[in-house]
Design a protein around this motif. Structure first.
Motif, PDB file in Angstrom:
ATOM      1  N   CYS A  41       5.886  15.189   3.279  1.00  0.00           N
ATOM      2  CA  CYS A  41       6.950  14.525   4.028  1.00  0.00           C
ATOM      3  C   CYS A  41       8.208  14.454   3.172  1.00  0.00           C
ATOM      4  N   ASP A  42       9.333  14.837   3.758  1.00  0.00           N
ATOM      5  CA  ASP A  42      10.632  14.829   3.090  1.00  0.00           C
ATOM      6  C   ASP A  42      11.475  13.738   3.734  1.00  0.00           C
ATOM      7  N   GLY A  43      11.580  12.591   3.053  1.00  0.00           N
ATOM      8  CA  GLY A  43      12.334  11.473   3.598  1.00  0.00           C
ATOM      9  C   GLY A  43      13.817  11.761   3.643  1.00  0.00           C
ATOM     10  N   ILE A  44      14.502  11.177   4.620  1.00  0.00           N
ATOM     11  CA  ILE A  44      15.934  11.408   4.780  1.00  0.00           C
ATOM     12  C   ILE A  44      16.694  10.908   3.562  1.00  0.00           C
ATOM     13  N   GLY A  45      17.660  11.725   3.104  1.00  0.00           N
ATOM     14  CA  GLY A  45      18.433  11.341   1.933  1.00  0.00           C
ATOM     15  C   GLY A  45      17.633  11.554   0.660  1.00  0.00           C
ATOM     16  N   SER A  46      17.800  10.648  -0.296  1.00  0.00           N
ATOM     17  CA  SER A  46      17.081  10.738  -1.561  1.00  0.00           C
ATOM     18  C   SER A  46      16.904   9.336  -2.128  1.00  0.00           C
ATOM     19  N   GLY A  47      16.201   9.239  -3.241  1.00  0.00           N
ATOM     20  CA  GLY A  47      16.009   7.946  -3.874  1.00  0.00           C
ATOM     21  C   GLY A  47      14.975   7.091  -3.166  1.00  0.00           C
ATOM     22  N   MET A  48      15.064   5.782  -3.394  1.00  0.00           N
ATOM     23  CA  MET A  48      14.061   4.857  -2.886  1.00  0.00           C
ATOM     24  C   MET A  48      13.983   4.864  -1.362  1.00  0.00           C
ATOM     25  N   ARG A  49      15.115   4.954  -0.701  1.00  0.00           N
ATOM     26  CA  ARG A  49      15.113   4.945   0.772  1.00  0.00           C
ATOM     27  C   ARG A  49      14.324   6.135   1.318  1.00  0.00           C
ATOM     28  N   ALA A  50      14.539   7.304   0.740  1.00  0.00           N
ATOM     29  CA  ALA A  50      13.816   8.495   1.183  1.00  0.00           C
ATOM     30  C   ALA A  50      12.334   8.383   0.856  1.00  0.00           C
ATOM     31  N   TYR A  51      12.027   7.844  -0.318  1.00  0.00           N
ATOM     32  CA  TYR A  51      10.630   7.679  -0.724  1.00  0.00           C
ATOM     33  C   TYR A  51       9.888   6.757   0.234  1.00  0.00           C
ATOM     34  N   ILE A  52      10.518   5.654   0.607  1.00  0.00           N
ATOM     35  CA  ILE A  52       9.878   4.700   1.526  1.00  0.00           C
ATOM     36  C   ILE A  52       9.645   5.350   2.884  1.00  0.00           C
ATOM     37  N   ALA A  53      10.644   6.082   3.380  1.00  0.00           N
ATOM     38  CA  ALA A  53      10.508   6.746   4.682  1.00  0.00           C
ATOM     39  C   ALA A  53       9.360   7.758   4.655  1.00  0.00           C
ATOM     40  N   ALA A  54       9.329   8.590   3.611  1.00  0.00           N
ATOM     41  CA  ALA A  54       8.285   9.607   3.527  1.00  0.00           C
ATOM     42  C   ALA A  54       6.905   8.972   3.390  1.00  0.00           C
ATOM     43  N   THR A  55       6.796   7.941   2.561  1.00  0.00           N
ATOM     44  CA  THR A  55       5.517   7.254   2.368  1.00  0.00           C
ATOM     45  C   THR A  55       5.027   6.637   3.674  1.00  0.00           C
ATOM     46  N   LEU A  56       5.944   6.061   4.435  1.00  0.00           N
ATOM     47  CA  LEU A  56       5.596   5.446   5.718  1.00  0.00           C
ATOM     48  C   LEU A  56       4.939   6.465   6.645  1.00  0.00           C
ATOM     49  N   HIS A  57       5.535   7.642   6.751  1.00  0.00           N
ATOM     50  CA  HIS A  57       5.022   8.633   7.704  1.00  0.00           C
ATOM     51  C   HIS A  57       3.766   9.335   7.190  1.00  0.00           C
ATOM     52  N   VAL A  58       3.663   9.535   5.883  1.00  0.00           N
ATOM     53  CA  VAL A  58       2.422  10.084   5.325  1.00  0.00           C
ATOM     54  C   VAL A  58       1.265   9.132   5.601  1.00  0.00           C
ATOM     55  N   SER A  59       1.486   7.844   5.354  1.00  0.00           N
ATOM     56  CA  SER A  59       0.433   6.843   5.562  1.00  0.00           C
ATOM     57  C   SER A  59       0.012   6.788   7.020  1.00  0.00           C
ATOM     58  N   ARG A  60       0.993   6.866   7.909  1.00  0.00           N
ATOM     59  CA  ARG A  60       0.655   6.791   9.334  1.00  0.00           C
ATOM     60  C   ARG A  60      -0.165   8.006   9.763  1.00  0.00           C
ATOM     61  N   LEU A  61       0.242   9.185   9.330  1.00  0.00           N
ATOM     62  CA  LEU A  61      -0.494  10.383   9.699  1.00  0.00           C
ATOM     63  C   LEU A  61      -1.911  10.347   9.142  1.00  0.00           C
ATOM     64  N   GLN A  62      -2.064   9.926   7.895  1.00  0.00           N
ATOM     65  CA  GLN A  62      -3.405   9.817   7.312  1.00  0.00           C
ATOM     66  C   GLN A  62      -4.264   8.819   8.082  1.00  0.00           C
ATOM     67  N   SER A  63      -3.675   7.711   8.469  1.00  0.00           N
ATOM     68  CA  SER A  63      -4.427   6.694   9.215  1.00  0.00           C
ATOM     69  C   SER A  63      -4.909   7.235  10.548  1.00  0.00           C
ATOM     70  N   LEU A  64      -4.054   7.951  11.254  1.00  0.00           N
ATOM     71  CA  LEU A  64      -4.442   8.518  12.552  1.00  0.00           C
ATOM     72  C   LEU A  64      -5.582   9.513  12.382  1.00  0.00           C
ATOM     73  N   LEU A  65      -5.509  10.338  11.352  1.00  0.00           N
ATOM     74  CA  LEU A  65      -6.562  11.320  11.124  1.00  0.00           C
ATOM     75  C   LEU A  65      -7.876  10.641  10.763  1.00  0.00           C
ATOM     76  N   ARG A  66      -7.817   9.577   9.959  1.00  0.00           N
ATOM     77  CA  ARG A  66      -9.038   8.861   9.587  1.00  0.00           C
ATOM     78  C   ARG A  66      -9.648   8.144  10.783  1.00  0.00           C
ATOM     79  N   GLU A  67      -8.810   7.769  11.733  1.00  0.00           N
ATOM     80  CA  GLU A  67      -9.309   7.094  12.933  1.00  0.00           C
ATOM     81  C   GLU A  67      -9.947   8.057  13.921  1.00  0.00           C
ATOM     82  N   GLY A  68      -9.912   9.350  13.623  1.00  0.00           N
ATOM     83  CA  GLY A  68     -10.571  10.323  14.474  1.00  0.00           C
ATOM     84  C   GLY A  68      -9.659  11.111  15.386  1.00  0.00           C
TER      85      GLY A  68
END
Length: 384
Positions: A41-68
């Motif tokens: 995931c490539d978060g918009i912009g750079s720095g902490m804001r981009a990191y938080i955005a990318a982490t949010l979407h990675v976590s959500r996708l992983q959660s959906l996959l783990r839920e089946g």
């Protein structure tokens, strides 16, 4: 015949736009019994804001996959959120996700991200894709098959847009990356350092100035090493022979832990089980021998000692004994099948075991599984 297991090693090379700051590109991977998933995931912009955005979407996708959720459904759900968050004030991200099945079949889904690159033994190419309509947006889907010695390269736009203003109008592009990798492969450079080389070349094209977060991820395919471990008698003695047949039919090395378990396997094989008469170790329990089985050990004590040394580097082992032999085999393995018998073993409840702090099989095996997964192993367990 058991199906060949294809293992995926994931090489990651990335750098943030701002030195010593967080990278706005986030990479995650997870293994299941069926496949390896790699998410970028490539978060918009750079720095902490981009990191938080990318982490949010990675976590959500992983959660959906783990839920089946299926890969397509989980990805579509994420894209539905992303297309509603294109506003610069929202935590938007571009996303690539690759799923490589254990036979090498790969599916790659991308949204607002560069095309993936298929890396063969001698050349590379940007993978063609077809549109995947999700709501009001269009994502892309690519498919390929990876064999041992081949790989899949996922990129963020910090790589593919490298060189803008200093050369090609569109930057390096996935096609340019593929041409560069092909030239490397023609010199027999191999795949191991491809991600690092692509990252460093992109930086060179940008004049060795970090203009954006940069990430190159290579999922490398190779023949996987499987180890099968059988410990504990089955709960139903009538199932002994069937369980042993299943164990013997599994692809890979065979290990039996436990004297009772070994006797069950020996009976099913119609072979003699012998015990080491002059043990060389004063620490580890003695070793058994059974034709057709790679390693046979005592049960509870061996598993407890194994758990204690599993995090120790093989080079630090001071002697060769059944415990260190098993530890070395597990270090080499990529996939571990653990068959745990639920049959009672009164010896494991003895006061002597309790005095020595020896955990019962049902308690020590989960600890071993957790440690193995922490080392990136695919561990599959079953109770009998």
């Amino acid at each position: 015949m058991a199906q060949r297991y294809v293992h995926i090693d994931v090489d990651i090379r990335q750098s943030p736009k701002h030195p010593n700051g967080p990278c706005g590109d986030v990479v995650a991977q997870q293994r299941t019994e069926q496949a390896t998933d790699v998410i970028v995931c490539d978060g918009i912009g750079s720095g902490m804001r981009a990191y938080i955005a990318a982490t949010l979407h990675v976590s959500r996708l992983q959660s959906l996959l783990r839920e089946g959720f299926s890969l397509r459904r989980a990805f579509s759900s994420l894209v539905g959120t992303l297309q509603a968050w294109r506003d610069p004030s929202q935590p938007y991200a571009a996303v690539s996700v690759a799923r490589v099945l254990n036979d090498g079949e790969a599916t790659i889904l991308t949204y607002d991200a560069p095309a993936p690159v298929l890396v063969g033994r001698n050349s590379a190419m940007a993978l063609p894709s077809r549109p995947l309509v999700v709501g009001h947006s269009v994502a892309r889907q690519s498919n390929c098959f990876l064999g041992p010695g081949e790989g899949l390269l996922l990129l963020t736009d910090g790589i593919t847009q490298a060189g803008i203003g200093r050369g090609p109008t569109e930057g390096w592009t996935s096609e340019g990356v593929a041409e560069y990798v092909s030239r490397r492969l023609s010199r027999s450079s191999g795949l191991r350092h491809v991600a690092e080389a692509v990252h460093d070349e992109a930086l060179r094209l940008d004049g060795n100035v970090f203009r954006d977060d940069m990430t190159a991820v290579l999922a490398r395919c190779r023949d996987g090493q499987t180890l099968n471990l059988f410990t504990g008698p089955p709960a139903d003695r009538r199932a002994d022979e069937a369980v042993v047949r299943r164990f013997l039919a599994m692809d890979g090395a065979k290990v039996v832990c436990g004297a009772t378990t070994a006797a069950i396997v020996a009976k099913a094989l119609g072979r003699k089980l012998t015990v080491e008469r002059s043990p060389v170790s004063l620490i580890a329990p003695p070793k058994y021998e059974l034709a057709g089985i790679d390693l046979v050990t005592e049960g509870a004590v061996t598993l407890n000692q194994l758990c204690n040394i599993l995090d120790v580097a093989v080079e630090e082992f001071e002697e060769v004994n059944p415990v260190t032999e098993l530890a070395e085999m597990l270090h080499r393995a990529d996939r571990v099948h653990v068959i745990v018998g639920r049959g009672a073993n009164p010896a494991n409840d003895s006061l002597g075991f309790k005095q020595q702090g020896i955990l019962r099989r049902q308690r020590v095996v989960p600890l071993l599984v957790e440690k193995l997964r922490g080392r990136g192993k695919l561990v599959v367990t079953s109770e009998v």
